[in-house]
Design a protein around this motif. Structure first.
Motif, PDB file in Angstrom:
ATOM      1  N   GLY A   1       0.792  -1.229   0.000  1.00 25.37           N
ATOM      2  CA  GLY A   1       0.000   0.000   0.000  1.00 25.37           C
ATOM      3  C   GLY A   1       0.823   1.278   0.000  1.00 25.37           C
ATOM      4  O   GLY A   1       0.287   2.358   0.229  1.00 25.37           O
ATOM      5  N   TYR A   2       2.125   1.188  -0.264  1.00 25.83           N
ATOM      6  CA  TYR A   2       3.013   2.352  -0.289  1.00 25.83           C
ATOM      7  C   TYR A   2       3.377   2.697  -1.725  1.00 25.83           C
ATOM      8  O   TYR A   2       3.305   1.854  -2.613  1.00 25.83           O
ATOM      9  CB  TYR A   2       4.314   2.069   0.473  1.00 25.83           C
ATOM     10  N   SER A   3       3.799   3.918  -1.923  1.00 25.59           N
ATOM     11  CA  SER A   3       4.363   4.324  -3.204  1.00 25.59           C
ATOM     12  C   SER A   3       5.767   4.875  -2.949  1.00 25.59           C
ATOM     13  O   SER A   3       6.052   5.379  -1.858  1.00 25.59           O
ATOM     14  CB  SER A   3       3.490   5.393  -3.884  1.00 25.59           C
ATOM     15  N   ILE A   4       6.630   4.738  -3.950  1.00 27.16           N
ATOM     16  CA  ILE A   4       7.998   5.249  -3.847  1.00 27.16           C
ATOM     17  C   ILE A   4       8.206   6.244  -4.974  1.00 27.16           C
ATOM     18  O   ILE A   4       7.945   5.948  -6.133  1.00 27.16           O
ATOM     19  CB  ILE A   4       9.038   4.122  -3.979  1.00 27.16           C
ATOM     20  N   THR A   5       8.691   7.425  -4.622  1.00 30.32           N
ATOM     21  CA  THR A   5       8.976   8.454  -5.607  1.00 30.32           C
ATOM     22  C   THR A   5      10.448   8.849  -5.507  1.00 30.32           C
ATOM     23  O   THR A   5      10.882   9.344  -4.470  1.00 30.32           O
ATOM     24  CB  THR A   5       8.106   9.708  -5.354  1.00 30.32           C
ATOM     25  N   PRO A   6      11.235   8.607  -6.575  1.00 27.32           N
ATOM     26  CA  PRO A   6      12.628   9.053  -6.540  1.00 27.32           C
ATOM     27  C   PRO A   6      12.678  10.570  -6.661  1.00 27.32           C
ATOM     28  O   PRO A   6      11.919  11.165  -7.431  1.00 27.32           O
ATOM     29  CB  PRO A   6      13.263   8.375  -7.750  1.00 27.32           C
ATOM     30  N   THR A   7      13.539  11.197  -5.895  1.00 29.34           N
ATOM     31  CA  THR A   7      13.637  12.652  -5.885  1.00 29.34           C
ATOM     32  C   THR A   7      15.044  13.064  -5.488  1.00 29.34           C
ATOM     33  O   THR A   7      15.931  12.219  -5.371  1.00 29.34           O
ATOM     34  CB  THR A   7      12.579  13.257  -4.932  1.00 29.34           C
ATOM     35  N   GLU A   8      15.259  14.324  -5.289  1.00 29.05           N
ATOM     36  CA  GLU A   8      16.529  14.851  -4.803  1.00 29.05           C
ATOM     37  C   GLU A   8      16.254  15.927  -3.765  1.00 29.05           C
ATOM     38  O   GLU A   8      15.278  16.655  -3.862  1.00 29.05           O
ATOM     39  CB  GLU A   8      17.344  15.466  -5.938  1.00 29.05           C
ATOM     40  N   ILE A   9      17.149  16.008  -2.790  1.00 27.64           N
ATOM     41  CA  ILE A   9      17.091  17.072  -1.800  1.00 27.64           C
ATOM     42  C   ILE A   9      18.433  17.773  -1.845  1.00 27.64           C
ATOM     43  O   ILE A   9      19.462  17.178  -1.526  1.00 27.64           O
ATOM     44  CB  ILE A   9      16.828  16.524  -0.384  1.00 27.64           C
ATOM     45  N   GLU A  10      18.423  19.007  -2.285  1.00 29.61           N
ATOM     46  CA  GLU A  10      19.640  19.799  -2.430  1.00 29.61           C
ATOM     47  C   GLU A  10      20.711  19.042  -3.196  1.00 29.61           C
ATOM     48  O   GLU A  10      21.874  19.004  -2.823  1.00 29.61           O
ATOM     49  CB  GLU A  10      20.145  20.248  -1.059  1.00 29.61           C
ATOM     50  N   GLY A  11      20.303  18.383  -4.284  1.00 25.85           N
ATOM     51  CA  GLY A  11      21.230  17.676  -5.149  1.00 25.85           C
ATOM     52  C   GLY A  11      21.568  16.264  -4.715  1.00 25.85           C
ATOM     53  O   GLY A  11      22.270  15.550  -5.415  1.00 25.85           O
ATOM     54  N   THR A  12      21.079  15.816  -3.573  1.00 23.67           N
ATOM     55  CA  THR A  12      21.352  14.470  -3.081  1.00 23.67           C
ATOM     56  C   THR A  12      20.160  13.570  -3.390  1.00 23.67           C
ATOM     57  O   THR A  12      19.036  13.889  -3.004  1.00 23.67           O
ATOM     58  CB  THR A  12      21.601  14.495  -1.553  1.00 23.67           C
ATOM     59  N   PRO A  13      20.381  12.430  -4.077  1.00 23.22           N
ATOM     60  CA  PRO A  13      19.284  11.521  -4.389  1.00 23.22           C
ATOM     61  C   PRO A  13      18.609  11.006  -3.117  1.00 23.22           C
ATOM     62  O   PRO A  13      19.268  10.786  -2.098  1.00 23.22           O
ATOM     63  CB  PRO A  13      19.962  10.368  -5.124  1.00 23.22           C
ATOM     64  N   ALA A  14      17.294  10.815  -3.202  1.00 26.01           N
ATOM     65  CA  ALA A  14      16.514  10.314  -2.070  1.00 26.01           C
ATOM     66  C   ALA A  14      15.243   9.663  -2.604  1.00 26.01           C
ATOM     67  O   ALA A  14      14.924   9.789  -3.789  1.00 26.01           O
ATOM     68  CB  ALA A  14      16.164  11.460  -1.122  1.00 26.01           C
ATOM     69  N   PHE A  15      14.543   8.951  -1.739  1.00 27.03           N
ATOM     70  CA  PHE A  15      13.282   8.308  -2.095  1.00 27.03           C
ATOM     71  C   PHE A  15      12.216   8.728  -1.101  1.00 27.03           C
ATOM     72  O   PHE A  15      12.424   8.647   0.108  1.00 27.03           O
ATOM     73  CB  PHE A  15      13.429   6.787  -2.078  1.00 27.03           C
ATOM     74  N   LEU A  16      11.078   9.164  -1.607  1.00 22.57           N
ATOM     75  CA  LEU A  16       9.936   9.523  -0.785  1.00 22.57           C
ATOM     76  C   LEU A  16       9.006   8.309  -0.755  1.00 22.57           C
ATOM     77  O   LEU A  16       8.501   7.872  -1.795  1.00 22.57           O
ATOM     78  CB  LEU A  16       9.207  10.729  -1.369  1.00 22.57           C
ATOM     79  N   VAL A  17       8.811   7.733   0.422  1.00 23.45           N
ATOM     80  CA  VAL A  17       7.935   6.574   0.597  1.00 23.45           C
ATOM     81  C   VAL A  17       6.657   7.091   1.238  1.00 23.45           C
ATOM     82  O   VAL A  17       6.692   7.704   2.304  1.00 23.45           O
ATOM     83  CB  VAL A  17       8.605   5.506   1.492  1.00 23.45           C
ATOM     84  N   SER A  18       5.519   6.862   0.573  1.00 22.05           N
ATOM     85  CA  SER A  18       4.248   7.430   1.028  1.00 22.05           C
ATOM     86  C   SER A  18       3.163   6.371   1.119  1.00 22.05           C
ATOM     87  O   SER A  18       3.147   5.402   0.361  1.00 22.05           O
ATOM     88  CB  SER A  18       3.776   8.511   0.059  1.00 22.05           C
TER      89      SER A  18
END
Length: 87
Positions: free
Chosen positions: A35-52
């Motif tokens: 039931g989660y979604s994963i969105t690849p993103t960046e925070i101040e140029g650093t790769p990250a994943f938003l799990v929602s």
């Protein structure tokens, strides 16, 4: 255990040129089954994943951390296969 040459950060998500699922695709499928979604993103140029899920979200720095989170989330949701992955 199968090793891949896929990137483990958000910057390389989806860069596979072969038919096998990438680590991101496997993790994303597992997240979706819980039931989660994963969105690849960046925070101040650093790769990250938003799990929602619903109105809650968590920012994680890599797929290994996403996997650990999903294992814990699966255990809380009663997922008996919480720690099993194709490796």
């Amino acid at each position: 255990m199968k090793h891949t040459t896929e990137s483990r950060s958000a910057a390389g998500v989806g860069d596979s040129d072969h038919g096998e699922p990438t680590e991101y695709q496997r993790t994303s499928d597992r997240a979706r089954s819980l039931g989660y979604s994963i969105t690849p993103t960046e925070i101040e140029g650093t790769p990250a994943f938003l799990v929602s899920r619903g109105c809650m979200s968590r920012m994680l720095p890599g797929l290994a951390e996403v996997d650990r989170f999903l294992i814990r989330a699966g255990a809380c949701d009663g997922d008996k296969a919480g720690g099993n992955r194709d490796e």
